[in-house]
Every structure is written in structure tokens, then in C-alpha cells.
Design a protein around this motif. Sequence first.
Motif, PDB file in Angstrom:
ATOM      1  N   MET A   1       4.531  -1.132 -88.003  1.00  0.00           N
ATOM      2  CA  MET A   1       4.110  -1.565 -85.818  1.00  0.00           C
ATOM      3  C   MET A   1       2.142  -1.259 -86.532  1.00  0.00           C
ATOM      4  O   MET A   1       2.157   0.039 -87.076  1.00  0.00           O
ATOM      5  N   ALA A   2       2.102  -2.084 -85.851  1.00  0.00           N
ATOM      6  CA  ALA A   2       0.056  -2.013 -86.384  1.00  0.00           C
ATOM      7  C   ALA A   2      -0.434  -1.179 -85.275  1.00  0.00           C
ATOM      8  O   ALA A   2      -0.136  -0.953 -84.220  1.00  0.00           O
ATOM      9  N   SER A   3      -1.065  -0.448 -86.089  1.00  0.00           N
ATOM     10  CA  SER A   3      -1.848   0.653 -85.164  1.00  0.00           C
ATOM     11  C   SER A   3      -2.993  -0.506 -83.961  1.00  0.00           C
ATOM     12  O   SER A   3      -3.980  -1.651 -84.402  1.00  0.00           O
ATOM     13  N   LYS A   4      -3.148  -0.214 -82.749  1.00  0.00           N
ATOM     14  CA  LYS A   4      -4.092  -0.528 -82.247  1.00  0.00           C
ATOM     15  C   LYS A   4      -5.287  -0.140 -82.311  1.00  0.00           C
ATOM     16  O   LYS A   4      -6.055  -1.132 -81.971  1.00  0.00           O
ATOM     17  N   HIS A   5      -5.634   0.423 -82.303  1.00  0.00           N
ATOM     18  CA  HIS A   5      -7.225   1.785 -82.173  1.00  0.00           C
ATOM     19  C   HIS A   5      -7.101   2.451 -83.784  1.00  0.00           C
ATOM     20  O   HIS A   5      -6.447   2.861 -84.418  1.00  0.00           O
ATOM     21  N   SER A   6      -8.609   2.947 -83.973  1.00  0.00           N
ATOM     22  CA  SER A   6      -8.485   3.545 -84.915  1.00  0.00           C
ATOM     23  C   SER A   6      -8.541   4.931 -84.292  1.00  0.00           C
ATOM     24  O   SER A   6      -8.984   5.204 -83.832  1.00  0.00           O
ATOM     25  N   SER A   7      -9.226   6.018 -84.948  1.00  0.00           N
ATOM     26  CA  SER A   7      -9.198   7.603 -85.049  1.00  0.00           C
ATOM     27  C   SER A   7     -10.457   7.437 -84.023  1.00  0.00           C
ATOM     28  O   SER A   7     -10.710   8.292 -83.424  1.00  0.00           O
TER      29      SER A   7
ATOM     30  N   MET B   1      -3.762   6.568 -75.292  1.00  0.00           N
ATOM     31  CA  MET B   1      -4.841   5.601 -76.476  1.00  0.00           C
ATOM     32  C   MET B   1      -4.370   6.345 -77.374  1.00  0.00           C
ATOM     33  O   MET B   1      -4.137   6.076 -78.203  1.00  0.00           O
ATOM     34  N   ALA B   2      -4.458   8.282 -77.153  1.00  0.00           N
ATOM     35  CA  ALA B   2      -3.732   8.901 -78.609  1.00  0.00           C
ATOM     36  C   ALA B   2      -2.483   8.593 -78.908  1.00  0.00           C
ATOM     37  O   ALA B   2      -2.927   8.365 -80.389  1.00  0.00           O
ATOM     38  N   TYR B   3      -1.638   8.029 -78.291  1.00  0.00           N
ATOM     39  CA  TYR B   3      -0.088   8.714 -78.578  1.00  0.00           C
ATOM     40  C   TYR B   3      -0.357   7.573 -78.769  1.00  0.00           C
ATOM     41  O   TYR B   3       1.148   7.096 -79.729  1.00  0.00           O
ATOM     42  N   ASP B   4      -0.526   5.984 -78.206  1.00  0.00           N
ATOM     43  CA  ASP B   4      -0.294   4.459 -78.536  1.00  0.00           C
ATOM     44  C   ASP B   4      -0.660   4.032 -80.338  1.00  0.00           C
ATOM     45  O   ASP B   4       0.274   3.758 -80.776  1.00  0.00           O
ATOM     46  N   GLU B   5      -1.708   5.011 -80.545  1.00  0.00           N
ATOM     47  CA  GLU B   5      -1.887   5.790 -81.999  1.00  0.00           C
ATOM     48  C   GLU B   5      -1.051   6.351 -83.144  1.00  0.00           C
ATOM     49  O   GLU B   5      -0.461   6.104 -83.562  1.00  0.00           O
ATOM     50  N   PHE B   6      -1.035   7.211 -82.307  1.00  0.00           N
ATOM     51  CA  PHE B   6      -0.100   7.605 -82.843  1.00  0.00           C
ATOM     52  C   PHE B   6       1.273   7.578 -83.401  1.00  0.00           C
ATOM     53  O   PHE B   6       2.000   8.257 -84.376  1.00  0.00           O
ATOM     54  N   ASN B   7       2.187   7.031 -82.186  1.00  0.00           N
ATOM     55  CA  ASN B   7       3.298   6.129 -81.897  1.00  0.00           C
ATOM     56  C   ASN B   7       3.106   5.192 -83.040  1.00  0.00           C
ATOM     57  O   ASN B   7       4.289   4.856 -83.758  1.00  0.00           O
TER      58      ASN B   7
ATOM     59  N   PRO C   1      -4.895  14.829 -89.590  1.00  0.00           N
ATOM     60  CA  PRO C   1      -5.625  15.802 -88.203  1.00  0.00           C
ATOM     61  C   PRO C   1      -6.171  15.905 -87.334  1.00  0.00           C
ATOM     62  O   PRO C   1      -6.150  15.865 -85.782  1.00  0.00           O
ATOM     63  N   SER C   2      -7.425  14.445 -87.245  1.00  0.00           N
ATOM     64  CA  SER C   2      -8.225  13.920 -86.357  1.00  0.00           C
ATOM     65  C   SER C   2      -7.449  13.472 -85.175  1.00  0.00           C
ATOM     66  O   SER C   2      -7.843  13.384 -84.531  1.00  0.00           O
ATOM     67  N   LEU C   3      -6.355  12.468 -85.633  1.00  0.00           N
ATOM     68  CA  LEU C   3      -5.780  11.983 -84.849  1.00  0.00           C
ATOM     69  C   LEU C   3      -4.354  12.638 -83.878  1.00  0.00           C
ATOM     70  O   LEU C   3      -4.600  12.646 -82.173  1.00  0.00           O
TER      71      LEU C   3
END
Length: 312
Positions: A1-7, A133-139, A157-159
Motif C-alpha cells: 500500500m502506498a503511503s500518503k504522506h512523508s515523515s 496522519m501519523a497513523y495512516d502513514e504508519f499503517n 523512528p521519526s514516524l
Amino acid sequence: MASKHSSKTVILAALIGNFMIFVTKLGAALYTNSSAMFSEAIHSIVDCGNQVLLLYGIKKASRKADRDHPFGYGKELYFWSFVVAMLIFAVGAGVSLYEGFHKIMEPEEIRSIHINYIVLTVAICFEAYPWKMAYDEFNARRGKRGLVDAVIRSKDPSLFAILFEDTAAMLGLFTALIGLFIGDFFGIPEADGAASIVIGLILAATAAVLAIECKGLLIGEAADQQVIDSIENLMEKHAAVESVNEVLTMHFGPTDILLNLSIDFRDEISAGDVEQIITDFEIQIKEMHPDIKRIFIEAQSRRGHFMNSQLE
């Protein structure tokens, strides 16, 4: 799954949201004399500082390798993430626990408590967006892994630091809200201080988990087992390879992996053929795993590798 946002985008969103929340919380804490609200204000400004440090770590880690640091500066991110964990523990948790114990020992009446209710409700709304946003990116990055396993295996670790911080912030806001309600409805002023202590414990637990994860990355963690297995399979299927002695990997950053290989080639293969095969292996491996930036391949007999390993 492609990420929506960068860290970086996730951190910037969290920074903006936390600063707005800090100003609101601090004003409410000073006006109403709430210990839990003051702890939440400290929590928010610590988060702002942490996010600035993470952005600084990302920038420093992006520098190219040089003579003094031939493997690059990727571990700068791991170092600054560890500093973030220490700040959460020392400042966030420490101030919250101190303030909580102080207010339990010397409870004070909270003025205009409805202002705190409004501020906390607004803060929850502000905090929800960067947390999502953080959860969606991590997910998106964890794929099919469970949450706990994904945190353990994550090399960025930044994420997960932002995810941890935002989760702790949400829990802290609800804790402050509950503490204020109990103190107001049941006439127990000590509940405000108790809520501050709980917030401090939440921050301490968050800092401990983050520190443990960053410590592993600083020491040097291997690449995912799937990456190692795919490299071993590629080597073993080649007709010129007698056996794969050892596959060593280490992360120098979230997308910067060092690979060391020890391979026993068949005796009938010429030195020139070995050189060409090694070149082909490097090209194939980097095409399969772009995060592998440096590859060192050693041609060594299995017996010689075993003898050397016994000397370690």
C-alpha cells in the motif's frame, strides 16, 4: 500500500497543531489554575521541541557521505530520536509528576472550569488530525504486520516517534478531561493532581518504549528477514555458487542498508568469472532492494570462513 504522506509532512503537521494547542492550554491553565491543564501545556510544548529535533535529525541525516563519515550520516536521525525520548521522560513526565504530587499535597480550587472543558475538547479535535496522519502513514508502511511487530521492525523512528507522541497526547487530553470532571462533579480537588500524575506516567511509558526502539537502531539493526532471505535465495540459485557462508546487514538509516556477503564459489570458476558474477549480483540486489546502498562481497571457501569465525 502506498503511503500518503512523508515523515517530514507528518512531523510538520504535528508541530503546527501542537504549538496552537500549547498556547490555548497555557492560557487556560494560567486562568483556571488547573494542574492537569498545566501538565498538558508542558506536554504540548515538549512535543513541539521534539518535532523540531526530529526535523533537524532528518536534515542532518540527509547529508552525503564524506571522508570522515564514509557510510554517511543516516544515524543522525536515530540519535536525535533518542534525544527526543529523553526529553519526553525528563521534561514532560518529570514536570507532570511534580505538578501532580504538588497539587495533591496542596489542592487548590479550579476557577472557571468550563473553560478547561472547552479547551480540552478543542485540543482533542486539533490533535486528532495529525494523529490520523501519523497513523495512516504508519499503517501504510506496516503492510500486513501487527502494530507491535511493525513498531519493532520499523527503521524510521521519526514516524513512530510522532505516532507515539500523538497517541500519548490523545490519552493525556482524555485523562485531563476525566480528572477535571471527577474533581468538579464529586468535589474532589485532588483529582486534578491525580490526572497530572497519570499524564506523567503515560509520558514516561512513551519515552521508555521510544528509547528502547531507538537504542536498537543506534547499536545497529539488521534488515528485515524477508530482505535477507531473498538475497540468500538469489545467491544459492546461481550455478557458480557452492554455498552462501554469511549474509550481514545493518541499517544506517531508514532507507540506507549496508550488505556484507561471504560466498563460496565453485573451484572451477575463474577469477575473471567471479569478478563478473559479483558485479551482476550487486546490480540485481540493488534492483531488488533499492534501500541497499553499499554491498561488499567476499569470495571465501566455506572451510576458510568457518576457521575465521572460530577466531572471533
